[in-house]
Design an enzyme around this catalytic site. Structure first.
Site, short mmCIF file in Angstrom:
data_model
loop_
_atom_site.label_atom_id
_atom_site.label_comp_id
_atom_site.label_asym_id
_atom_site.label_seq_id
_atom_site.Cartn_x
_atom_site.Cartn_y
_atom_site.Cartn_z
N ARG A 19 -0.64 -18.04 -3.28
CA ARG A 19 -1.71 -17.39 -4.04
C ARG A 19 -1.35 -15.97 -4.50
NH1 ARG A 19 -6.29 -18.71 0.33
NH2 ARG A 19 -4.41 -19.00 1.58
N THR A 82 -0.17 -23.41 10.76
CA THR A 82 -0.13 -22.39 11.81
C THR A 82 0.15 -22.99 13.19
OG1 THR A 82 -2.55 -22.52 11.82
CG2 THR A 82 -1.58 -20.69 10.61
N GLY A 104 0.68 -12.73 9.68
CA GLY A 104 1.47 -11.64 9.11
C GLY A 104 0.78 -11.01 7.92
N ASN A 227 -4.50 -12.69 0.85
CA ASN A 227 -3.94 -13.92 0.29
C ASN A 227 -3.59 -13.79 -1.19
OD1 ASN A 227 -4.17 -15.47 2.72
ND2 ASN A 227 -6.37 -15.55 2.36
N TYR A 367 21.50 22.18 -15.05
CA TYR A 367 21.93 21.05 -14.24
C TYR A 367 23.02 21.51 -13.28
CZ TYR A 367 24.23 16.87 -12.60
OH TYR A 367 24.79 15.92 -11.78
N TYR A 388 31.16 15.27 -14.56
CA TYR A 388 31.58 13.88 -14.77
C TYR A 388 32.51 13.82 -15.96
CZ TYR A 388 30.97 8.81 -15.35
OH TYR A 388 31.17 7.46 -15.45
N SER A 406 23.69 32.79 -19.45
CA SER A 406 22.96 31.63 -19.98
C SER A 406 23.87 30.72 -20.80
CB SER A 406 21.82 32.12 -20.87
OG SER A 406 20.89 32.80 -20.08
N ARG A 441 34.28 31.96 -25.08
CA ARG A 441 33.49 31.65 -26.26
C ARG A 441 34.19 32.26 -27.47
NH1 ARG A 441 29.01 35.86 -24.02
NH2 ARG A 441 29.94 37.75 -24.86
C1 UD1 Z 1 -5.83 -19.08 8.61
C2 UD1 Z 1 -6.74 -19.86 9.56
C3 UD1 Z 1 -8.21 -19.59 9.19
C4 UD1 Z 1 -8.47 -18.09 9.25
C5 UD1 Z 1 -7.47 -17.31 8.39
C6 UD1 Z 1 -7.61 -15.83 8.67
C7 UD1 Z 1 -5.55 -21.91 10.22
C8 UD1 Z 1 -5.45 -23.38 10.04
N1 UD1 Z 1 -6.46 -21.28 9.47
O1 UD1 Z 1 -6.06 -19.59 7.31
O2 UD1 Z 1 -9.06 -20.27 10.10
O3 UD1 Z 1 -9.80 -17.84 8.80
O4 UD1 Z 1 -6.11 -17.68 8.71
O5 UD1 Z 1 -6.86 -15.07 7.77
O6 UD1 Z 1 -4.85 -21.36 11.02
N2 UD1 Z 1 2.17 -19.44 8.49
C9 UD1 Z 1 3.35 -19.77 9.10
N3 UD1 Z 1 3.79 -21.07 9.08
C10 UD1 Z 1 3.07 -22.05 8.48
C11 UD1 Z 1 1.84 -21.71 7.87
C12 UD1 Z 1 1.41 -20.40 7.89
O7 UD1 Z 1 4.04 -18.92 9.65
O8 UD1 Z 1 3.53 -23.20 8.50
C13 UD1 Z 1 1.72 -18.06 8.51
C14 UD1 Z 1 1.54 -17.45 7.13
O9 UD1 Z 1 2.74 -16.84 6.69
C15 UD1 Z 1 0.42 -16.45 7.34
C16 UD1 Z 1 -0.36 -17.00 8.54
O10 UD1 Z 1 0.46 -17.99 9.13
O11 UD1 Z 1 0.91 -15.16 7.66
C17 UD1 Z 1 -1.69 -17.63 8.12
O12 UD1 Z 1 -1.43 -18.64 7.17
P1 UD1 Z 1 -2.35 -18.80 5.89
O13 UD1 Z 1 -1.81 -19.92 5.08
O14 UD1 Z 1 -2.55 -17.51 5.24
O15 UD1 Z 1 -3.70 -19.30 6.60
P2 UD1 Z 1 -5.16 -19.22 6.02
O16 UD1 Z 1 -5.34 -20.31 5.05
O17 UD1 Z 1 -5.45 -17.85 5.56
CA CA Z 2 -4.28 -15.96 5.28
#
Ligand code: UD1
Ligand code: CA
Length: 473
Positions: A19, A82, A104, A227, A367, A388, A406, A441
Site C-alpha cells: 500500500r 504475521t 515494524g 500502511n 570558493y 581542479y 579581490s 595581471r
Molecule cells: C496487523 C494485525 C492487525 C492489527 C494491525 C496493527 C495480523 C493478522 N493483523 O495487520 O490485527 O490491527 O497489524 O497495525 O497480524 N510482516 C512480516 N511477515 C509477514 C507479514 C507481515 O514480517 O509475512 C510484518 C510486516 O512487515 C509489518 C507487520 O508484520 O511490519 C504487520 O503486517 P501488516 O501486513 O502491516 O499487518 P496489518 O494488515 O496492518
Molecule cells: Ca500494518
C-alpha cells in the site's frame, strides 16, 4: 519469566508494504531521518529488550540500514502472514521467558508503553495492547464475548461489526515464550489468501483463561500502523512535534516551531536559537548558545561549537565551526570544511575540504577548496582556489597574516607565504614567498585625454545608423 534474562523483542519487518506504492520496503521509509523499523528498535532497546528483526523483503537493505542498531536478524523464508513470521523466528528465541512482538510499521511507539505492557503481562500467556479509536479503519478488532477475548481481522467482519467495534489490535503483544513455542506451529492459514495470523494466539490463550487485553492510555498516534504514504506523513508530523517539544523543554528556542524540521538524533545545546524554516538533519551537533538564522540547512556530521553564529540561508554539510566564528548569510560549508575560532565566512562563499585558521576571513563571493588559510589572513571578494585541473584535485596553502586581493585566482598546487600580499585581480600560478608582494595581471595602460574623442566617434556612428533606418522606412 527467567529473572536473569532480559525480555526479548521481535519486530516483524519482512513484509513488502504494497500500500506504500514504493520500490523501497515499507519499514525502510524514514520518519525524521530514521527508518520506521529503526524507531521501533530504538523504543525496544530503550525499554531494556534484546531486539530481533524478522526480515525478507529487501532483506539486504534492511540489514544494512540496521547494521549499527544493535539488533539480530531472522530470515522469514516465504512470508505468509504475521503468524508465519513468528514461526520463522521460534528457533532463534529462548524456550522460556517473555517476548514482545511488534510490527515494524509503528514508529511512534514509546518505550514507556512497552514497559507498561511488560509490567501488566505478569503471569499471562498473552497480553495484547489495544486502543479505542474514533476511526478504527482496517485495523483488526478486539472481540469480547463474556470472558473470552479474540482478535478478528477487518476482512472477516461485517460492515455493521466494523462500525460498532472501535477497540483495535495495535499489533503489539507480550507472549509467554513456552506457550508461543507450543501453539504457533499449529496455527492454520486463513482463506482466501492463506495467511497465518499471529492474532489467533490471543484467542487460544483466552480459552485457557490466561489472556489479557490492556487498553493503550497514551496518545493514539503512538499505536498508529503506517500502511500508506499519508499515514507516513502524519507519523512524521506527530514525531516532529515530539522531537521539537523535547528540545524546547531542554532550553532551545524556535522562532517558528511549525516551519522548522529537526530530525531525530540531533543534539542541540542549551540556549540554541533556531530561525524559521530551518532543517536540521540527524547527526548534526549544535553547541550551547549557537544562533542559527532562518532557512538554514544543517546536514549530518555538522559540528557547531558553542557560541557560533550561522546567518540566514546557509547550507552546512559534514563540517566543523569553532567558537566565535560567524558563517553566512548564504554560506555553503561542504564536507571537510573546518572554520576556526573567530573566522568569518560570509555572503555567497563556498568552503570545501579546507581549514581556516583562527581569525581568517572569507567574506564575499569566494570558493576555498582543498586549502589551508592561515590565521588572520584576509581573502578578498571573488577569490577562487582553482583546485581542479579536469583530472585531480590540488592543494592551496596560504600562510598567516596574508592578504589576498579581490578577484584572485590561485591555481593549485600553489602556496602563499606568511604575511604576503597578492594584488587584486591576480592569477597566481607559482609559489609566493613569505612577505612578498605578488602581482599576476596585465599592467595598466593610461592615455590622457583620449576618452572624449572615443565618445564623439561612437556618438557619430550611432547617429548615422539611426538616419539609415529612417530613410528605408
Ligand atoms: C496487523 C494485525 C492487525 C492489527 C494491525 C496493527 C495480523 C493478522 N493483523 O495487520 O490485527 O490491527 O497489524 O497495525 O497480524 N510482516 C512480516 N511477515 C509477514 C507479514 C507481515 O514480517 O509475512 C510484518 C510486516 O512487515 C509489518 C507487520 O508484520 O511490519 C504487520 O503486517 P501488516 O501486513 O502491516 O499487518 P496489518 O494488515 O496492518
Ligand atoms: Ca500494518
Amino acid at each position: 519469566m527467567d529473572a536473569a534474562s532480559p525480555p526479548h523483542a521481535l519486530i516483524l519487518a519482512a513484509g513488502r508494504g504494497t500500500r506504500m506504492k514504493s520500490d523501497l520496503a515499507k519499514v525502510l521509509h524514514p520518519v525524521l531521518g530514521l527508518p520506521m523499523v529503526g524507531h521501533a528498535a530504538a523504543a525496544c532497546r530503550a525499554a531494556g529488550m534484546a531486539v530481533r528483526l524478522v526480515v525478507h523483503h529487501q532483506e539486504d537493505a534492511v540489514r544494512a540500514a540496521m547494521a549499527d542498531a544493535g539488533v539480530t536478524f531472522t530470515r522469514q523464508p516465504d512470508p505468509r502472514g504475521t503468524g508465519d513470521a513468528v514461526r520463522a523466528a521460534l528457533a532463534d528465541l529462548p524456550a522460556t521467558g517473555t517476548v514482545v512482538v511488534l510490527p515494524g510499521d509503528a514508529p511512534l511507539l514509546r518505550a514507556d508503553t512497552l514497559r507498561r505492557l511488560l509490567a501488566e503481562h505478569d503471569g499471562q500467556l498473552v497480553t495484547c495492547l489495544s486502543a479505542v479509536l474514533d476511526d478504527a479503519a482496517r485495523y483488526g478488532r478486539i472481540v469480547r464475548d463474556g470472558d473470552r477475548v479474540s482478535i478478528v481481522e477487518a476482512a472477516e467482519l461485517s460492515d455493521a461489526q466494523l462500525a460498532s467495534l472501535r477497540e483495535i489490535n495495535t499489533g503489539v503483544y507480550a507472549f509467554d515464550l513456552a506457550f508461543l513455542h507450543r501453539v504457533v506451529p499449529g496455527l492454520l492459514p486463513h482463506p482466501p489468501k492463506g495467511e497465518i495470523y499471529l492474532t489467533d494466539v490471543l484467542g487460544l490463550a483466552s480459552e485457557l483463561g490466561r489472556a489479557r487485553v490492556i487498553v493503550h492510555d497514551g496518545d493514539v498516534d503512538e499505536v498508529m500502523g503506517v500502511n500508506d504514504r499519508l499515514a507516513l506523513s502524519l507519523a512524521a508530523r506527530a514525531m516532529a512535534w515530539r522531537v521539537k517539544a523535547a528540545h524546547a523543554e531542554a532550553g532551545v528556542s524556535f522562532e517558528d516551531i511549525d516551519s522548522t524540521v529537526v530530525e531525530v538524533g540531533v543534539q542541540l545545546g542549551r540556549d540554541v536559537t533556531v530561525g524559521a524554516g530551518c532543517v536540521l538533519r540527524r547527526g548534526a551537533v549544535v553547541g550551547e548558545g549557537v544562533r542559527i538564522g532562518p532557512h538554514c540547512l544543517l546536514d549530518a556530521g555538522v559540528l557547531l561549537h558553542p557560541g557560533v553564529v550561522v546567518r540566514a540561508f546557509s547550507h552546512l554539510d559534514r563540517c566543523e565551526v569553532l567558537p566565535g566564528a560567524v558563517v553566512g548569510p548564504y554560506a555553503r560549508l561542504r564536507p571537510g570544511a573546518r572554520v576556526g575560532e573567530d573566522c568569518h565566512v560570509g555572503n555567497f562563499c563556498e568552503v570545501k575540504n579546507a581549514v581556516l585558521e583562527p581569525g581568517a576571513k572569507v567574506n564575499h563571493l569566494s570558493y576555498i577548496g582543498d586549502a589551508r588559510v592561515g590565521a588572520r589572513t584576509n581573502i578578498g571578494a571573488g577569490t577562487i582556489t582553482c583546485n581542479y585541473d579536469g583530472h585531480g584535485k590540488h592543494h592551496t596553502d596560504i600562510g598567516a597574516d596574508a592578504f589576498i586581493g579581490s578577484n584572485t585566482a590561485l591555481v593549485a598546487p600553489v602556496s602563499v607565504g606568511d604575511g604576503a600580499i597578492v594584488g587584486a585581480g591576480s592569477t597566481i600560478v607559482g609559489d609566493v614567498p613569505a612577505d612578498a608582494l605578488a602581482l599576476g595581471r596585465g599592467s595598466q595602460v593610461v592615455k590622457p585625454g583620449l576618452a572624449p574623442r572615443i565618445h564623439a566617434r561612437n556618438a557619430e556612428r550611432k547617429r548615422q545608423a539611426t538616419r539609415g533606418d529612417g530613410a528605408s522606412s
